[in-house]
Design an enzyme around this catalytic site. Structure first.
Site, mmCIF file in Angstrom:
data_model
loop_
_atom_site.group_PDB
_atom_site.id
_atom_site.type_symbol
_atom_site.label_atom_id
_atom_site.label_comp_id
_atom_site.label_asym_id
_atom_site.label_seq_id
_atom_site.Cartn_x
_atom_site.Cartn_y
_atom_site.Cartn_z
ATOM 1 C CG ASP A 182 -0.258 -0.085 2.528
ATOM 2 O OD1 ASP A 182 0.987 -0.215 2.544
ATOM 3 O OD2 ASP A 182 -0.944 -0.001 3.553
ATOM 4 C CE LYS A 193 0.674 3.443 14.853
ATOM 5 N NZ LYS A 193 1.160 2.131 14.535
HETATM 6 P P1 GTP Z 1 -5.882 -0.765 7.767
HETATM 7 O O1 GTP Z 1 -6.817 -1.846 8.208
HETATM 8 O O2 GTP Z 1 -6.624 0.412 7.187
HETATM 9 O O3 GTP Z 1 -4.850 -0.385 8.788
HETATM 10 O O4 GTP Z 1 -5.048 -1.312 6.485
HETATM 11 P P2 GTP Z 1 -4.195 -2.677 6.313
HETATM 12 O O5 GTP Z 1 -5.031 -3.840 6.646
HETATM 13 O O6 GTP Z 1 -3.656 -2.655 4.917
HETATM 14 O O7 GTP Z 1 -3.044 -2.565 7.354
HETATM 15 P P3 GTP Z 1 -1.657 -1.794 7.236
HETATM 16 O O8 GTP Z 1 -1.826 -0.539 6.455
HETATM 17 O O9 GTP Z 1 -1.082 -1.704 8.580
HETATM 18 O O10 GTP Z 1 -0.790 -2.851 6.413
HETATM 19 C C1 GTP Z 1 0.390 -2.540 5.704
HETATM 20 C C2 GTP Z 1 0.574 -3.572 4.614
HETATM 21 O O11 GTP Z 1 0.708 -4.886 5.171
HETATM 22 C C3 GTP Z 1 -0.606 -3.653 3.667
HETATM 23 O O12 GTP Z 1 -0.066 -3.824 2.379
HETATM 24 C C4 GTP Z 1 -1.397 -4.850 4.123
HETATM 25 O O13 GTP Z 1 -2.048 -5.485 3.041
HETATM 26 C C5 GTP Z 1 -0.316 -5.747 4.701
HETATM 27 N N1 GTP Z 1 -0.770 -6.536 5.847
HETATM 28 C C6 GTP Z 1 -1.225 -6.080 7.038
HETATM 29 N N2 GTP Z 1 -1.500 -7.087 7.870
HETATM 30 C C7 GTP Z 1 -1.217 -8.221 7.180
HETATM 31 C C8 GTP Z 1 -1.288 -9.606 7.495
HETATM 32 O O14 GTP Z 1 -1.686 -10.022 8.586
HETATM 33 N N3 GTP Z 1 -0.897 -10.484 6.542
HETATM 34 C C9 GTP Z 1 -0.460 -10.075 5.309
HETATM 35 N N4 GTP Z 1 -0.118 -10.991 4.416
HETATM 36 N N5 GTP Z 1 -0.388 -8.793 4.974
HETATM 37 C C10 GTP Z 1 -0.747 -7.867 5.906
#
Ligand code: GTP
Length: 332
Positions: free
Chosen positions: A106, A157
């Site tokens: 992302d 953070k």
């Molecule tokens: P929010 O729910 O809005 O915080 O978004 P998010 O689910 O994408 O979480 P975050 O922005 O913290 O994640 C950063 C990146 O890691 C993103 O590209 C997510 O798709 C990925 N990510 C987060 N948690 C996991 C997980 O448990 N497993 C995998 N495979 N990818 C994850």
């Protein structure tokens, strides 16, 4: 070289857009975000990407059904439950016994991955993290380093005004197999809160490189809109989407579109294939998706109208994202 792309998150901050489309497949200026990311990785010699999936995996399977993206081989693994960032990397890396590039699915960036790998090699590091500078690091993981880039701490953070530096973890890493092996299999583990901080127990293993390249986490509605504006503004190069042609200064068009002769388009604008702009409509600083319609007299400003959506006649869309196939119309 192989890359692991973390795309398993639910993208809760971008709901409701992410109820049906996972965040990495949402378009940025009419190109699915993940395609932009794979194009960037491909430019740096990545020839195979392993997608670490969890949420809505069938959307990715359908999108990459051929198992290829251009010259790049695409594979995926699906977590039964969210394993966190390190858990997701470890799971995706099963069977891989070589150096990998890892990135968060992302982050829109043109970071120099080739330079990051060179920096990693020069220091014989086990892991190297790309760092980017932000004005307010309080929502991020802050990474102070020594002069040569060796990481000295991880500060998650920090309270506003208390961060030791404004350089944050940019979510792109180079990892040696020794690091991958150290991730406990199939457990929920965070790379930024557990794996990397533990590496600080012994010296000269973990390094970080500072970069002033374009970098934006697209994870909130505001940032999602900002990413589109930046792409339209040429911050990642032009044209803003492959094959787009400049119909007028700062007005980009993909394929055939239908623009009424008295419609007003003000730069920067991108119209996707089959977009229709009705009589007297006014569209400024916006992306109109493929097959989307701005009806007569409507006004669209700093907005993103996704594929197949409609802005009804005489309506106003200002600073909004209209979901795919939705219709924006005032009730009553
Ligand atoms: P929010 O729910 O809005 O915080 O978004 P998010 O689910 O994408 O979480 P975050 O922005 O913290 O994640 C950063 C990146 O890691 C993103 O590209 C997510 O798709 C990925 N990510 C987060 N948690 C996991 C997980 O448990 N497993 C995998 N495979 N990818 C994850």
């Amino acid at each position: 070289m192989k890359a692991i792309v973390l795309v398993g998150g639910e993208g809760t901050r971008l709901r409701p857009l992410t109820y049906h489309t996972p965040k990495p497949l949402l378009p940025i200026a009419n190109v699915p975000f993940l395609e932009r990311q794979l194009t960037w990785l491909g430019r740096h010699g990545i020839d195979e990407a392993v997608l670490s999936l969890g949420y809505l995996p069938e959307a990715f399977e359908a999108h990459f059904a051929s198992g290829r993206f251009g010259d790049m081989r695409i594979r995926w693994v699906i977590e039964k439950e969210p394993l966190g960032t390190a858990g997701g990397i470890g799971f995706a890396a099963e069977g891989i016994d070589e150096r990998v590039v890892v990135c968060n699915g992302d982050v829109l960036t043109d970071l120099d991955v080739t330079g990051l790998v060179r920096f990693h090699d020069e220091r014989a590091a086990e892991a190297t993290i790309a760092l980017t500078r932000v004005e307010d690091p309080s929502a991020f993981g802050v990474v102070p380093t020594r002069e040569d880039g060796e990481v000295v701490a991880f500060v998650e953070k920090p309270p506003p005004g208390r961060a030791p530096t404004n350089w944050i973890n940019a979510g792109t890493y180079v990892l040696e197999p020794s690091v991958l092996r150290r991730i406990p299999p199939r457990l929920t583990v965070s790379i930024e809160r557990e794996t990397f901080p533990r590496m600080l127990d012994s010296p000269r293993r973990l390094f970080a490189q500072h970069s002033d390249a374009y970098w934006l986490d697209i994870g909130t509605p505001r940032k999602y809109a900002e990413a589109q504006a930046d792409v339209l503004g040429g911050k990642l190069g032009l044209p803003p989407a492959p094959g787009a042609r400049e119909h007028d200064s700062g007005i980009w068009v993909q394929g055939d579109v239908d623009i009424a002769s008295d419609a007003r388009l003000r730069a920067a604008v991108l119209l996707g294939t089959g977009a229709r702009i009705g009589a007297g409509a006014d569209v400024a600083e916006s992306v109109i998706g493929p097959g989307a319609t701005v009806e007569s007299g409507a006004r669209v400003l700093r907005s993103v109208v996704l594929a197949g959506a409609r802005v009804a006649a005489d309506e106003k869309a200002v600073d909004v994202v209209v979901a795919a196939d939705a219709r924006l119309e005032c009730a009553g």
